[in-house]
Design an enzyme around this catalytic site. Sequence first.
Site, PDB file in Angstrom:
ATOM      1  N   ARG A 133      -2.815  -2.042  -3.416  1.00 46.03           N
ATOM      2  CA  ARG A 133      -3.413  -0.863  -3.460  1.00 46.03           C
ATOM      3  C   ARG A 133      -3.318  -0.260  -4.171  1.00 46.03           C
ATOM      4  NH1 ARG A 133      -4.982   3.560   1.779  1.00 46.03           N
ATOM      5  NH2 ARG A 133      -7.169   3.447   0.748  1.00 46.03           N
ATOM      6  N   GLU A 163      -7.811  -5.402   4.779  1.00 45.96           N
ATOM      7  CA  GLU A 163      -7.964  -5.020   4.031  1.00 45.96           C
ATOM      8  C   GLU A 163      -6.515  -5.586   3.713  1.00 45.96           C
ATOM      9  OE1 GLU A 163      -9.503  -0.255   3.618  1.00 45.96           O
ATOM     10  OE2 GLU A 163      -8.593  -0.621   5.306  1.00 45.96           O
ATOM     11  N   ARG A 219     -11.669  15.070   7.728  1.00 39.14           N
ATOM     12  CA  ARG A 219     -12.763  15.232   6.922  1.00 39.14           C
ATOM     13  C   ARG A 219     -14.169  16.022   7.060  1.00 39.14           C
ATOM     14  NH1 ARG A 219     -11.584  10.269   3.502  1.00 39.14           N
ATOM     15  NH2 ARG A 219      -8.801   9.959   4.696  1.00 39.14           N
ATOM     16  N   ASN A 262       1.383  -1.321  -0.184  1.00 39.03           N
ATOM     17  CA  ASN A 262       0.021  -0.195   0.049  1.00 39.03           C
ATOM     18  C   ASN A 262       0.895   1.243  -0.282  1.00 39.03           C
ATOM     19  OD1 ASN A 262      -1.735   1.667   0.343  1.00 39.03           O
ATOM     20  ND2 ASN A 262      -2.598   0.672   2.276  1.00 39.03           N
ATOM     21  N   HIS A 308     -12.824   2.542   0.024  1.00 44.85           N
ATOM     22  CA  HIS A 308     -12.919   1.494   1.269  1.00 44.85           C
ATOM     23  C   HIS A 308     -14.026   0.190   1.034  1.00 44.85           C
ATOM     24  CE1 HIS A 308     -13.148   5.037   4.197  1.00 44.85           C
ATOM     25  NE2 HIS A 308     -12.078   4.944   4.034  1.00 44.85           N
TER      26      HIS A 308
END
Length: 412
Positions: free
Chosen positions: A85, A378, A235, A7, A174
């Site tokens: 990823r 993940e 965010r 990743n 996601h």
Amino acid sequence: MWTLVLNCGSSSVKFAVMDPGTGEQALSGLAERLGSPEARVVVTCGGQKTVTEAPNADYARAFAALLSELGRLDLRRQISVVGHRVVHGGQLFSAPALIDEAVLEGVRACIPLAPLHNPANLAGIEAAQRAFPELPQVAVFDTAFHQSMPEVAYRYAVPETWYREHGVRRYGFHGTSHAYVAQEAARMLGRPLEALNLITAHLGNGCSVAAIQGGTSVDTSMGLTPLEGLVMGTRSGDVDPNLHDYLARQADLSLEQVTAALNRQSGLLGLSGLGSDMRELEQAAAGGHGGARLAIEVFVYRLARSIAGMTAALPTLDALVFTGGIGENSGGVRAAVISRLRLLGFELDGAANAAVRGQGGFIGTPGSTPALVVNTNEELMIAREAAQVLAAHSHSQTVQPQLAPLPEESTG
Ligand code: AMP
């Protein structure tokens, strides 16, 4: 055989060597602060942590350090595939892809949609191709799972030319986590995923919910970018689309300043004036900090509202799944969300909610709509998908096409 999962961010690489079948990890680690004098590579293997200082290291040096560690552990030749990823696959990728020049071109074409993430993902892939030239590499996209959304869910009510010419639509993110926890939830519920209608809530530093019907995503809260939807760590989630214009006139802020503030100084951090970390905010709220309390209340309210809204995408609701750092660990957030969703048949079992700490499990009372906690993974999902792509590719290479004999009449 093992799968190497990478990743690659702009200044870090997270990596893990995993068995895609069992989820066993041979090693995991992080190359961080790349490009700075403090760059270092941390490898964890069998509970042992090795830290290699690598001042000013780039991806190539980080991978060289990883390679030497893999050599030392005799793992290098046991890795069969590298899974990457990749954040944005736009409308080009609805499934993981074996990386070739055309796939790289596709990832490049999606850079305008993810100008911070896709270039880092690409640079990581290219460095990994040089470091592991003998290994096939697979791109696993955050957006791919949500490509199954119907048009009614992915279109914005904006001029059609923006959609056609600039790809202005909702994509969702996601996806790897939502797909993984949906599979795990089906296993825990003892029912086939194909028969289930689920809402999954991935609550980490970034937060999104997804409506999943029969294993496919039919709506999600993030949109063109990962800024849309829920309140997150830093965010804002949804705001009035006129905000940029208003702040430009009232506060003389530029587009870039407003965008940066909405991404990095908003959310839990902006509301609390204290920080973006839910653990810290829960402690501060318990100690009477008004900003922290408000931040958690807004976070919970907007989340519950979004979950209720997602039911419009589903014919019925079989379960709600919490995951991500907050979803897995904050019993307080889960309890507050559930208490706002009584209309949907949810009822919390306080003891069960407290008991899931760090593991998965059911948190509702018997007879209520099932609510459960699933620890996301993940890396494992990327490892599985990379291994599946490789297997499908090897199969298509080894199975010779069966040519049907030509009919008699056509030979004459
Ligand atoms: P992630 O991005 O999935 O690693 O999640 C990060 C978020 O999870 C941060 O807001 C953390 O504060 C939160 N988190 C992690 N552990 C806990 C905990 N025990 N209680 C509450 N929040 C937690």
